[in-house]
Structure formats: structure tokens, C-alpha cells
Motif scaffolding. Structure first.
Motif, PDB file in Angstrom:
ATOM      1  N   LEU A   5       0.832  -1.203   0.000  1.00  0.00           N
ATOM      2  CA  LEU A   5       0.000   0.000   0.000  1.00  0.00           C
ATOM      3  C   LEU A   5       0.868   1.255   0.000  1.00  0.00           C
ATOM      4  O   LEU A   5       0.542   2.248  -0.657  1.00  0.00           O
ATOM      5  N   LEU A   6       1.962   1.197   0.731  1.00  0.00           N
ATOM      6  CA  LEU A   6       2.887   2.331   0.689  1.00  0.00           C
ATOM      7  C   LEU A   6       3.561   2.415  -0.674  1.00  0.00           C
ATOM      8  O   LEU A   6       3.740   3.491  -1.233  1.00  0.00           O
ATOM      9  N   GLU A   7       3.929   1.261  -1.193  1.00  0.00           N
ATOM     10  CA  GLU A   7       4.575   1.256  -2.507  1.00  0.00           C
ATOM     11  C   GLU A   7       3.642   1.836  -3.569  1.00  0.00           C
ATOM     12  O   GLU A   7       4.076   2.538  -4.487  1.00  0.00           O
ATOM     13  N   ALA A   8       2.360   1.551  -3.426  1.00  0.00           N
ATOM     14  CA  ALA A   8       1.389   2.077  -4.383  1.00  0.00           C
ATOM     15  C   ALA A   8       0.976   3.505  -4.056  1.00  0.00           C
ATOM     16  O   ALA A   8       0.235   4.135  -4.816  1.00  0.00           O
ATOM     17  N   GLY A   9       1.414   3.993  -2.911  1.00  0.00           N
ATOM     18  CA  GLY A   9       1.059   5.356  -2.520  1.00  0.00           C
ATOM     19  C   GLY A   9      -0.406   5.524  -2.177  1.00  0.00           C
ATOM     20  O   GLY A   9      -0.929   6.639  -2.159  1.00  0.00           O
ATOM     21  N   ILE A  10      -1.037   4.457  -1.849  1.00  0.00           N
ATOM     22  CA  ILE A  10      -2.491   4.530  -1.622  1.00  0.00           C
ATOM     23  C   ILE A  10      -2.843   4.794  -0.161  1.00  0.00           C
ATOM     24  O   ILE A  10      -3.954   5.178   0.162  1.00  0.00           O
ATOM     25  N   VAL A  11      -1.892   4.546   0.724  1.00  0.00           N
ATOM     26  CA  VAL A  11      -2.066   4.984   2.110  1.00  0.00           C
ATOM     27  C   VAL A  11      -0.894   5.895   2.449  1.00  0.00           C
ATOM     28  O   VAL A  11       0.157   5.849   1.817  1.00  0.00           O
ATOM     29  N   LEU A  12      -1.092   6.707   3.481  1.00  0.00           N
ATOM     30  CA  LEU A  12      -0.072   7.686   3.850  1.00  0.00           C
ATOM     31  C   LEU A  12       0.958   7.053   4.791  1.00  0.00           C
ATOM     32  O   LEU A  12       0.612   6.205   5.614  1.00  0.00           O
ATOM     33  N   PRO A  13       2.175   7.513   4.698  1.00  0.00           N
ATOM     34  CA  PRO A  13       3.221   6.948   5.562  1.00  0.00           C
ATOM     35  C   PRO A  13       3.266   7.603   6.938  1.00  0.00           C
ATOM     36  O   PRO A  13       4.307   7.640   7.565  1.00  0.00           O
ATOM     37  N   ILE A  14       2.114   8.117   7.369  1.00  0.00           N
ATOM     38  CA  ILE A  14       2.060   8.745   8.701  1.00  0.00           C
ATOM     39  C   ILE A  14       0.956   8.098   9.512  1.00  0.00           C
ATOM     40  O   ILE A  14       0.029   7.504   8.968  1.00  0.00           O
ATOM     41  N   ASP A  15       1.090   8.216  10.832  1.00  0.00           N
ATOM     42  CA  ASP A  15       0.065   7.714  11.748  1.00  0.00           C
ATOM     43  C   ASP A  15      -0.321   6.261  11.441  1.00  0.00           C
ATOM     44  O   ASP A  15      -1.508   5.900  11.474  1.00  0.00           O
TER      45      ASP A  15
ATOM     46  N   GLU B  43       9.631  -0.436  10.835  1.00  0.00           N
ATOM     47  CA  GLU B  43       9.924   0.915  10.350  1.00  0.00           C
ATOM     48  C   GLU B  43      11.002   0.907   9.269  1.00  0.00           C
ATOM     49  O   GLU B  43      10.923   1.661   8.290  1.00  0.00           O
ATOM     50  N   GLN B  44      12.031   0.080   9.453  1.00  0.00           N
ATOM     51  CA  GLN B  44      13.085  -0.009   8.442  1.00  0.00           C
ATOM     52  C   GLN B  44      12.493  -0.357   7.078  1.00  0.00           C
ATOM     53  O   GLN B  44      12.781   0.287   6.058  1.00  0.00           O
ATOM     54  N   GLU B  45      11.644  -1.361   7.078  1.00  0.00           N
ATOM     55  CA  GLU B  45      11.129  -1.847   5.794  1.00  0.00           C
ATOM     56  C   GLU B  45      10.084  -0.910   5.200  1.00  0.00           C
ATOM     57  O   GLU B  45      10.014  -0.722   3.984  1.00  0.00           O
ATOM     58  N   LEU B  46       9.263  -0.320   6.074  1.00  0.00           N
ATOM     59  CA  LEU B  46       8.260   0.610   5.542  1.00  0.00           C
ATOM     60  C   LEU B  46       8.922   1.895   5.051  1.00  0.00           C
ATOM     61  O   LEU B  46       8.442   2.515   4.093  1.00  0.00           O
TER      62      LEU B  46
ATOM     63  N   LEU C 276       7.620   6.160  11.132  1.00  0.00           N
ATOM     64  CA  LEU C 276       7.488   5.662  12.504  1.00  0.00           C
ATOM     65  C   LEU C 276       6.136   4.968  12.614  1.00  0.00           C
ATOM     66  O   LEU C 276       5.165   5.401  11.992  1.00  0.00           O
ATOM     67  N   VAL C 277       6.082   3.912  13.402  1.00  0.00           N
ATOM     68  CA  VAL C 277       4.792   3.237  13.574  1.00  0.00           C
ATOM     69  C   VAL C 277       4.436   3.142  15.049  1.00  0.00           C
ATOM     70  O   VAL C 277       5.302   3.018  15.908  1.00  0.00           O
ATOM     71  N   ASN C 278       3.139   3.186  15.292  1.00  0.00           N
ATOM     72  CA  ASN C 278       2.586   2.779  16.576  1.00  0.00           C
ATOM     73  C   ASN C 278       2.465   1.264  16.490  1.00  0.00           C
ATOM     74  O   ASN C 278       1.721   0.738  15.656  1.00  0.00           O
ATOM     75  N   PHE C 279       3.238   0.555  17.329  1.00  0.00           N
ATOM     76  CA  PHE C 279       3.146  -0.908  17.324  1.00  0.00           C
ATOM     77  C   PHE C 279       2.792  -1.359  18.746  1.00  0.00           C
ATOM     78  O   PHE C 279       3.578  -1.185  19.682  1.00  0.00           O
ATOM     79  N   THR C 280       1.614  -1.916  18.906  1.00  0.00           N
ATOM     80  CA  THR C 280       1.085  -2.233  20.232  1.00  0.00           C
ATOM     81  C   THR C 280       0.699  -3.701  20.296  1.00  0.00           C
ATOM     82  O   THR C 280      -0.408  -4.090  19.886  1.00  0.00           O
ATOM     83  N   PRO C 281       1.583  -4.545  20.792  1.00  0.00           N
ATOM     84  CA  PRO C 281       1.266  -5.976  20.834  1.00  0.00           C
ATOM     85  C   PRO C 281       0.502  -6.390  22.095  1.00  0.00           C
ATOM     86  O   PRO C 281       0.648  -5.767  23.148  1.00  0.00           O
ATOM     87  N   HIS C 282      -0.282  -7.442  21.941  1.00  0.00           N
ATOM     88  CA  HIS C 282      -1.062  -8.009  23.050  1.00  0.00           C
ATOM     89  C   HIS C 282      -0.844  -9.518  23.084  1.00  0.00           C
ATOM     90  O   HIS C 282      -0.742 -10.152  22.034  1.00  0.00           O
TER      91      HIS C 282
ATOM     92  N   ARG D 258       5.232   5.680  19.867  1.00  0.00           N
ATOM     93  CA  ARG D 258       6.481   6.009  19.167  1.00  0.00           C
ATOM     94  C   ARG D 258       6.302   7.225  18.277  1.00  0.00           C
ATOM     95  O   ARG D 258       7.252   7.920  17.938  1.00  0.00           O
ATOM     96  N   ILE D 259       5.065   7.437  17.849  1.00  0.00           N
ATOM     97  CA  ILE D 259       4.798   8.569  16.960  1.00  0.00           C
ATOM     98  C   ILE D 259       4.534   9.802  17.821  1.00  0.00           C
ATOM     99  O   ILE D 259       3.619   9.785  18.646  1.00  0.00           O
ATOM    100  N   PRO D 260       5.318  10.840  17.643  1.00  0.00           N
ATOM    101  CA  PRO D 260       5.104  12.054  18.454  1.00  0.00           C
ATOM    102  C   PRO D 260       3.681  12.590  18.297  1.00  0.00           C
ATOM    103  O   PRO D 260       3.080  12.485  17.220  1.00  0.00           O
ATOM    104  N   GLY D 261       3.164  13.142  19.363  1.00  0.00           N
ATOM    105  CA  GLY D 261       1.836  13.740  19.293  1.00  0.00           C
ATOM    106  C   GLY D 261       0.699  12.753  19.472  1.00  0.00           C
ATOM    107  O   GLY D 261      -0.467  13.106  19.300  1.00  0.00           O
TER     108      GLY D 261
END
Lengths: 349, 349, 349, 349
Positions: free
Chosen positions: A165-175, A219-222, A231-237, B304-307
Motif C-alpha cells: 500500500l505504501l509502494e502504491a502510494g495509496i495509504v499515507l506513511p504517517i500515523d 519501520e526499516q522496511e516501511l 514511525l509506527v505505533n506498534f502495540t502488541p497483546h 512512538r509517533i510524536p503527538g
């Protein structure tokens, strides 16, 4: 394609990833399981540690340093991080290394040092290792690289969902929010209180929130996929089940993009893939539908909030998230049929 | 405070919420359990349906229409939605209604109609019912309103986590993502394939993504809290455990706000509350820590994401998310000690 | 009856039996929880070890040797065997000892030595200790004996099922087969591979067949009941659940005895007992029906083989099989209402 | 051996045994899966019912009466009893029937009538059907009998444990006690309250004590083995796990026989068997060690009571206890390699 028989060593067979790799290789048409190593448990039989591996029950576990590497074609590294690179970094050149640990996943050894708390002793090897998310690495794998670093379980599921999805630019690389859920086997066979049946059954909790070491790996790969620094919010359970991993990715659509576009991008990207499938609209993939297999199922959902989309991925953390993808990488690197030894149906119920 | 003994009717005792309400009321110092109703199961004994309710095993289940309401002070509605408002809407005025269904949760009967697929037959009553999230409703409860609508289980956890933050203006009322996880008892005792042991054990899946009926309920309350019209991403998952609910709220901080501020707002808001506690920094609340109790535990994590900030809430869906909060509401409305019958410790392990 | 407030010490609070004793005592009208000890964990707070014990979260754990015993009335020993008698044997005389370990269960210290592999250092105390199967020990308990040895979990269930039948001579003291099933909490909180979630979930196995240390304990008590020297087949199995224990007793009827007689003997023996109940013919008691409570449910079934009978007993191993019975013994010894702090309903579902 | 490809019909694919048979056949070298039937679900796709059967997801379910039997070689009957014999009894002669229901297990239709509450409509066919406990039926299977009745899950485990011992005369044909434990999948996919997650998790209970229909089936076969009329105590328990079955057989040794003799008899009897293994002395077989496989593991233990012995058997009830043994029988009857499609390793953890 080759018709050779590969001699495979399993390094670190006292844990779940080692045992799972053996389970899967047991009926591989082109593999003979050679040396099986363990450290503290060396001298015992594999059947003492894993009675379910009936055909190999009498095999003796040896120390890695006692292996004669002549005639060994491929080594599966199932060692703890740190130990892994120290052992694997010294193997003779003729052995193709497939590492299931984190040690060769980072292209920059400084990132590794920050997150794993130690200086890499083979920085050049980690720089040149191939990050073996098979579906995105076949070109590099075709050259049979010396070291293939298998992705972590969470990164596998997360990247298969988000990277196209990032490669296609169809989603944003934020949040980018990755709310992840894993079975207990992801924590390994180590004796920790939190992994006891009485502490893990009948409950759920988040852990390592904001601090899990799979976050920088994702994050490295994205970042590579998007060209930006992600940067990603990564929240495991931790979920009271043994196997299975589900990631729920909450994403922002690019301007003008719609949910149907997201499903289309993923469907097209994976149309020819044997192990990645996009569920029909409305279906909610369950980890039970992939248990014991190398499959990844993806699903795309509309968010109630306009401009957003939800992508879910499920895998078996010990197969596609570990031993299965390792074998898929070996198959790919050695020009064997990519699905060899990986075609079983899920164990359901 | 009163020293009266209330005569309580339980309507719809064949499901888990009814049984749980009885379990909790069993040792309430000010309550006598009066009529217990069921529809299809009328004529059977409660012990036939719920053998664990030993002191009430011989009690006969009667139809709601056969109850003599003279002398009944309070009715706990544990009926399916739709049935609930039809039965409860007709009770005599002297009976205080505490409804655990969804039927009186919406202040606008049109919202109810949209999401529950039926026209409310007592629209005036739903308009004037009190939304009984106890910690935010005490003033209204003090007047002993005729109908108290207990919040859904997911809304209870979600609102306790988010509502004070919107009220304080410390998080933004946009892009609110609630990734939720529930045990199977939240689905009730109905015979559905997905609730069979073999279909629910050892796996996880998302369900009703973007379409769950607790989303508009959460939106109603958060909109009131923020003064804006709030939409939420609400993504529930079914977890292989019986009791327990965890919501992971992914939120955007208001300009200038920091994670520590969020913890402070919650700590201050709930400082005097007997049933809501904010965990120390670093602790990861587990549903096991509240199992069988009326507690809600909250925890705040840096993203991890500011804000951004992550807030986790855990409850027992059958207690604080259902029967326990219902009793808390009754205690509050009848000027009884609010914790009466709700002071047990969690069952752990 | 007394209206005193007892000051109770909990020795060994880092394990499940200690935590459970505290959970149950938390709301005991006549008990104040005094010193709480742990060895390796001394210096930490109880909340660090057991976050669910909210009201005691700030309590500090101290070493047993640092306790000031002045003013302590009763000590609950939740220590491992061996350690237990060494610590408890030295307590001052004014402290009533209620031991949950195996150390004082054997009337003959030589039997203890054989089965626990060590010489008892307080042989006279074990000879005079009272075996606290409450329903059979009230006369001795009324004298407030210095040491009360609480039965093991399996013996509790087994003896409640079989002892009255041997006393009545209605079953034979030969070929007594006790096929037992326990949840994982019976194995304690120790870090053993077999207790990991991934090793205990989704499977069952027998263990310690013919060699479990609860067998000689059962034999001691059944021999006393029958007047003969009884040997039992005791075959325990580990079941993937946290709490609960079920014993299935396969017995030979005495000449002329019938199944109905067995049910009658048990029903009469326990008619006045608050915590032992005989199920109606046909009912199959479930451990869920006693979870979290001090109850024991019994059921009697005809065998297909003439001249035989099957008796099933279920308990919660941590309550009636451990902390609950300990409190029941304390209540009895101190002339408090026997059910005080033990009247909760089971947590179901 | 044949190199043919068999066309196999699956009758009754909406239940677990049907799905499991398809899962196992999916990669059988000599089988093509032909018609797949269901009754109430006819017209839907298999993927609607069992999304995990990915390669067959698009297959349509048809009614049994709509199948064209030309070209079908073998029919796996996965239907409920009663329905099973009515459907299977009418199939054309060229179809080899492998029935997984109880309908053709009894050599005497009157026994069937007593225990299944209906008169068999094909009494001659049940009289001549082969009882397909493969290890004891190869001679009869070699003739490719028209109907092969696969044993029940409990009888499979029980008979593999006990039958050779009676044949050898090393245990007595009296007081045979089979204390059995099964996972919930043994109860099928039907919507019964007792099979709900919330009712089956975290507890254990006995059921159908003295009345289970597998008892007369076991008795039939053990009577044939011993030459005497054998009655058994058969006491099943429901265990909170999906797959797996363990039977604990409490037996009386013949005069002069010893435990070591029992182990020797079993070891010799099964020395050449691919799917039955006798554990080393001291090992306690776990159902996890056979999960997903066609294996049966046996273990022999000394009893504390002289003159007695304990034999434990574990199987996966859906494989060796159902679909796997059915395929083993087909392989045997069609002169295919007996292990074809049945050589997978257990899924552990």
C-alpha cells in the motif's frame, strides 16, 4: 529446478522455532536433516525435548562447535539473538545461512545496537544480508545469498499488509497504527512466569507498548517502501492461545483513495502468490484458518471515519512467521519448488 | 443512607447477564431477590439452567407477564434488545428499571432505529432515560430516575478511558481509534456456531469491523463530552477466554499536551473512585486483574509517533460491563453504599 | 461465638496458595491480615507479585525470620514442604498454625520420610497435628490444636467421596481406584516447562502414575476409616484449565449393597454440611459449579458392571483443596461461624 | 500395489469428521476428491462452512441424492447415525463404503437397536460389515469389503490398549475400568449449550456415566477377543481442549502376570505397526504428541495395588479416532501404501 538433496543443519533445536523447522522439513522431498544442535541440552536426544518429533526421537543433540560442516548445505539458525550472529557469522562459506533470529535483520548495525543492546560482531554481514520476506525478496534470493535474515513474526504480518500500500502510494506513511495480537508461542519456550498456563490463560494484556523491538524492524522496511522515514505505533497483546498472530492496521488513505482501491492493490500484488491471499469483502480472517500453515490471509475493511482504512493480516507465527518462511526462503534460494513441504492444510478445529 | 431491603426482580435470567446479576446480588445486604423470569425456560428451576447458583437452585422461573409487581422495588432487565423495551416500558411506575440491554441507551430513538433495525415503542422513555455510566451519572442517579440504561461493555471501558480526556481537551476528538478485545461471554449464551468451544478456542479474529452497534453508542457519549460530532474507529476482536475485555485507544494529543498530562488527568478524575484505577507508569493491566470484579484499570503509554498517546482499559465484561455496573447504579440510585456487594477480589489465577 | 479480631500471618505469599488465602481472608469479618512473608521475594510489595490483590498491593513482603510474632494469633503456612515444618515448627506456642503444605499430614513421620525424601525435624509435632479435613475433624478442631494440617487437594476430594462409604461398610476397602484430574494451578507457580501455556494448553496427560505423594496420604486416612490397611490406585491427570479438580472413584460395593444405598449414605452424612453437597441422580457435577468456592459436589453413578459403583467429587483445588479449607479450619478452631468469608457463589461462566 | 487414482465422495461434509477427512485426503497421491455432500447446507460452498479448506473453498455442496455415483470408487460416510445407514445402505455395489458413523459397527442389529433407539434398516449389511480397527482387520480389509465400519474414537483407543492383552490372556476379562477423557470436538459441530466455549472452557465433568454408546461397542470387541462376555466400566469426561483423547484403563493382571509382561505383549503386538507405539517405561504420553496425526501412543504403569496394571492410550479423536483411520482403512482395502496421506508430524506446540 534442482533435484539435489540438501543436507540441512538445525542450530538451536531446543526452542519452538527449531522444533517447528524440523517438523516442516521432515517430509521435504529435497532435504535431509543433518546435524541438530543445542547448547545446554547437548547430549540429550531430540525425543527427550520434543517427544512429538517421532521420526527424529533418537537423534542426538550436539553442540554447534562440534558440527562437522563438510557436506552441510544449509543452516537454519534458531538461536537466541546475540548467540545467533556469533555462531552463524563464523560458519564456512559453503553453508547458506537462514537465520530466524533478529541478528541480521537490520541493514544498519547501529540500529541493531540501539534496540538489541549489543554491538554486532559481524557488521558487514548484517549490511549485506538479505531481508527474507519472501514475497518481496525473490530477486535477491535467486542469487543464493550467504545470509538470509527471516523477518520477525509481527513484521511478516505487518509488512505483507502495509508494504504494497505504501509502494502504491495509496495509504499515507504517517500515523500508521499496528495493533497486534499474538499467541503465547511467540514468547518461546523459556521459563518466564508470564508464560505459565495459569498466568496466560483466560486473560489478555498489552505488553512492550511503544518499545517492542519489532517496531524498528517494521519501520526499516516501511521506510524503504515509502521513501520516507516512517514511525509506527506498534502495540502488541498476548492472547491466550498457543499459535497465531493477527495484526490490525489502522491506516490513513491517500487523498482520493478509497477502500476498494486498497483491496484491489493487495489483490493484484498477491494474485500469483501461493501463500498470501486476500479475503472476500466481509470475511474476517481467523488465525485458525492458517494454523500450522505458511499462509497469510489479508482483509480490508472500511473505517467509520472517512479517509481511513483497516487492514487485518493473520499468520501462524511459528510457520509463516518463522520456520515456514525460512523454508520458503530456502526453496527460493535453491531453486526448489517454493511450496515444497509447505502445502499442508490448516489444523481446524 | 437507607437501611431498607429492596425487592429485586431479575427479568431474563436464562442468559449470562441475568445469572451474573443474581450471583452478585446474592450477598447484597439490602436486596432480596424476588421474581426471576425467563420466557422459553419458564417453569424450569434456576438450578436447571445455572447449577452454580446453588442458593437459588430451587427457584422457579416465571414469565415476565405473570409477575405480580406489587412490592417489587427494582427490576433488572437482562433481556435481549427489542424484547427489553417492550417488557420494561410497561412496568408500573413504582418499579425502578435498570436495563442492561441496549434499548434505552440512545437519547435519540432515531439513532436506535438505525442501528437496531426497529422502531422504539417507548421513544419518550428512551429520551429521558439516564445513561448509567456510574462515574459520570451520579447526579442524575441521585434522583432515582425511572429508567437507568446501563452502558454496553465496550462503551463502558472505552468511555472510562477517553471521556475525561475529551472533557479536559487534552486529546483531539478526531481519529479516535478503539481497538477492542473481548472474551466469548460477551456474545451471550445463544447457540451460535462461532461461540462453540472448537470454533472459539485457540484463535482470534476481528468481527463486525466498522459496523458494531457499540460504535454509535460510544460516539453519542463522546460527542456529548467534546461538544463536537465524534466518529470512532471501533474494531472488536474475539479472544479465546470467557470473561474480560480490553480496549486499546489510539489517540491524538492536543497541541502541546504530553503523555504525562494524560496520566495526570485520568488520575485526578478517578482519584476518589472506588472502581476505576490508573496503573503506575509501565504497568500493563491484564483482564485477569479484574476478573469477577467491578474494577476498571486504566494505563497510559507513550506512542512512538510524536503527538500521540495510547490508553488501555480493562474490565470484566460481565461485571463492570454488565451486572456489576447495574448494581452500582442501583446502589447509587437508592442511596446505598455504592460498593455494596461489589467488593470481592479478582479470581486469580 | 467469639467476636474477636484475629491477627493472621501468611507465610509464603509468593505462591498461589498464599495469594488465594489472602484473597479469601480479605473480607473476613474477624481477621486482620498481619505479616506477609516471602523468602526470595522479601522486600518487594505484594502488588508486584500479585497485582490482583488490590487492597494489599502496597504491603511489603518480609522474611519469616523477621516477623515479630507478638500479637499474631494464627499463621497460615503456604510454604513448600520441608521449608514448611522447619519454619512452622519453631513458631511460639501462642500462634495457632494452619499448614497448607504436606509436612504435618502424616501421623507417622517415617511415612513422611519415605514419600518426601527427608527426615522430619519435628516428629512429635507431626504425630500430634490434627488432619484438618474439616468435616471429619471438628471435635479435634474445637480444642484449637497447635497445628492443623490441611489435607492435600486430591485427598480432600477423594476422602470426602470415599471415607463415609468405608465407615459405613458399604464399599469394600480393596481395589479402590481413584482416577483424578486437576487444573494446572495445582502444580503451583514454579517455573517448570510442563506448566507453560504452550505445553499445558490443548492436551491432557497422566503423570506420577502410581507414585504421587497424595496416594499414601489418602491411604492413611482410608485405612483409619476402614480399620484395614488400604492401598489405592491413584492416577492423576493434568487438564488444560487453571482451577478445578475432579476425582472419579471406581469402587466395589459390599455384598448386598446397591447404588441407591451409596447415595443415601453420602446424603445423610453430609445433610447438615454447608460445603459438601450430593447431586441429584443423573446430574454430572462440573468443576465450574464450584470455581472460586469452598464447595465439594458429589455424585453417585451405577456402573455397567454389577457390584460396582462410581463416585465423582469436584472441588476448586485452591479453595476447598487449599486456602478455603484452611480458613474453614481456622473458623472452626476459633469458634467463628464456619462459613465466614467462604460464602461466595462460583464464578461462572 | 495399485497406482490408480480413486474418486472419493465425502458424504456429510458439514461436520468435523467430514472436514477432517477432506483435510487429510487433500494431499493423498491416489485420491481425487469427488462429490461433497451436505443436507441442510446443500447449495453453499465448502469454503462457507470451512474456510480453512482453502483448495476446496469453491466446491459446491450437493445433496447425497443428487450425486451421480458412476465413477465414484469410495464413499466416506460422515453422516449422523441413522441417516448414515439409510444413505449408505442404498449406494450402488461398485462403491466401497467407509462409514465413520456408528451404524455398521454392531454385528448384531439388535444391539444397535437397543443402544441407538432405532431398528436398523439394513440388518444384513451390518452383520457382514467389517469392523475397521485397522490393526486387527487387515485380512478382512484385503478383500475390499463392501462396507467398512470405522470404530468410534473411544473404542479405537480402548481396544488398541486392551485387546492384545485379553488375546494374550495376560489381563482378566473382568472389572475392566476405562476412565476416558476427550476434547470437545468429539461432540461434533452441533449447536448444544454444553459445547459453547463459555460452558466447556476452564472446567471438567464426567458425562453419560455408565450409559455411553461406545461402551457396548467396546464390549462387543473385547468379548470377541476374550471369548467371554465382557462388561466394561466406561466413564468419559469432557476436557477443555479441542482435539485429543486419552483413555486410562485400570486392569487386573492374570495370575502370575507382571507389569513388564504387559509392556512386552503390547510392544511385540505393535512392533511393526506404523501408527501404534508403546512408550518407554516412565513416559506419560500426552495427546499433544499425536495432535493432527494418525498415531496411537500406549504406556503401561504399575499400580500401587498388587495384581493390577494401568494402561494409557492417547489418540487424536478426529484422526486415528475418525478420518485418519478411515483413510488407513481405504489404503488397506485398495492395496495402497497404508501410511499414504497419514505421515504428518503432530502440531506441537
Amino acid at each position: 529446478m534442482t533435484t539435489q538433496t540438501l543436507n540441512a543443519a538445525i542450530l538451536g533445536a531446543s526452542g519452538y522455532t527449531g522444533a517447528e523447522t524440523i517438523r516442516l522439513l521432515a517430509h521435504h522431498a529435497n532435504v535431509r536433516i543433518g546435524p541438530i544442535t543445542a547448547h545446554a541440552q547437548a547430549g540429550r536426544s531430540l525425543g527427550d525435548l520434543f517427544p512429538h518429533l517421532h521420526p527424529f526421537a533418537e537423534r542426538n543433540l550436539v553442540k554447534a562447535e562440534d558440527v562437522n560442516w563438510d557436506g552441510v548445505d544449509v543452516a537454519f539458525g534458531c538461536l537466541p539473538h546475540g548467540t545467533s550472529e556469533e555462531v552463524l557469522g563464523k560458519l564456512p562459506d559453503h553453508v547458506t545461512v537462514i537465520d530466524l533470529s533478529a541478528d541480521f535483520r537490520f541493514r544498519d548495525p547501529r540500529t541493531y545496537a540501539v534496540h538489541y543492546g549489543r554491538t554486532h560482531t559481524h557488521p558487514d554481514k548484517t549490511r549485506s544480508a538479505i531481508y527474507g520476506l519472501t514475497e518481496f525478496a525473490r530477486e535477491a534470493l535467486a542469487n543464493r545469498p550467504p545470509i538470509i535474515a527471516c523477518p520477525g513474526c509481527y513484521p511478516t504480518a505487518s509488512l505483507l499488509a502495509i508494504k504494497p500500500l505504501l509502494e502504491a502510494g495509496i495509504v499515507l506513511p504517517i500515523d500508521i497504527i499496528i495493533d497486534a495480537k499474538s499467541g503465547v508461542s511467540g514468547a518461546g519456550r523459556g521459563l518466564k512466569e508470564g508464560n505459565l498456563f495459569c498466568e496466560a490463560a483466560e486473560g489478555i494484556h498489552a505488553y512492550s507498548v511503544g518499545q517492542h523491538r519489532h517496531a524498528p524492524e517494521i519501520e526499516q522496511e516501511l521506510s524503504l517502501a515509502s521513501g520516507a522515514s516512517v514511525l509506527v505505533n506498534f502495540t502488541p497483546h498476548l492472547v491466550p492461545m498457543t499459535r497465531g498472530e493477527l495484526v490490525t492496521c489502522h491506516l490513513k488513505l491517500a487523498h482520493g483513495a478509497e477502500v476498494g482501491d486498497v483491496r484491489k492493490v493487495l489483490s493484484q500484488r498477491y494474485a500469483e502468490e501461493p501463500f498470501v491471499k486476500v479475503a472476500k469483502a466481509g470475511a474476517c480472517p481467523d488465525t485458525r484458518w492458517v494454523r500450522g500453515t505458511n499462509l497469510c490471509l489479508l482483509a480490508v475493511f472500511a473505517d467509520r471515519i472517512p479517509g481511513r482504512v483497516i487492514v487485518v493480516a493473520v499468520i501462524d507465527n511459528l510457520v509463516k512467521g518463522s520456520g515456514g518462511q525460512a523454508i520458503q526462503n530456502m526453496n527460493s534460494a535453491f531453486d526448489l519448488p517454493e511450496s515444497e513441504a509447505l502445502t499442508m492444510e490448516p489444523l481446524f478445529p
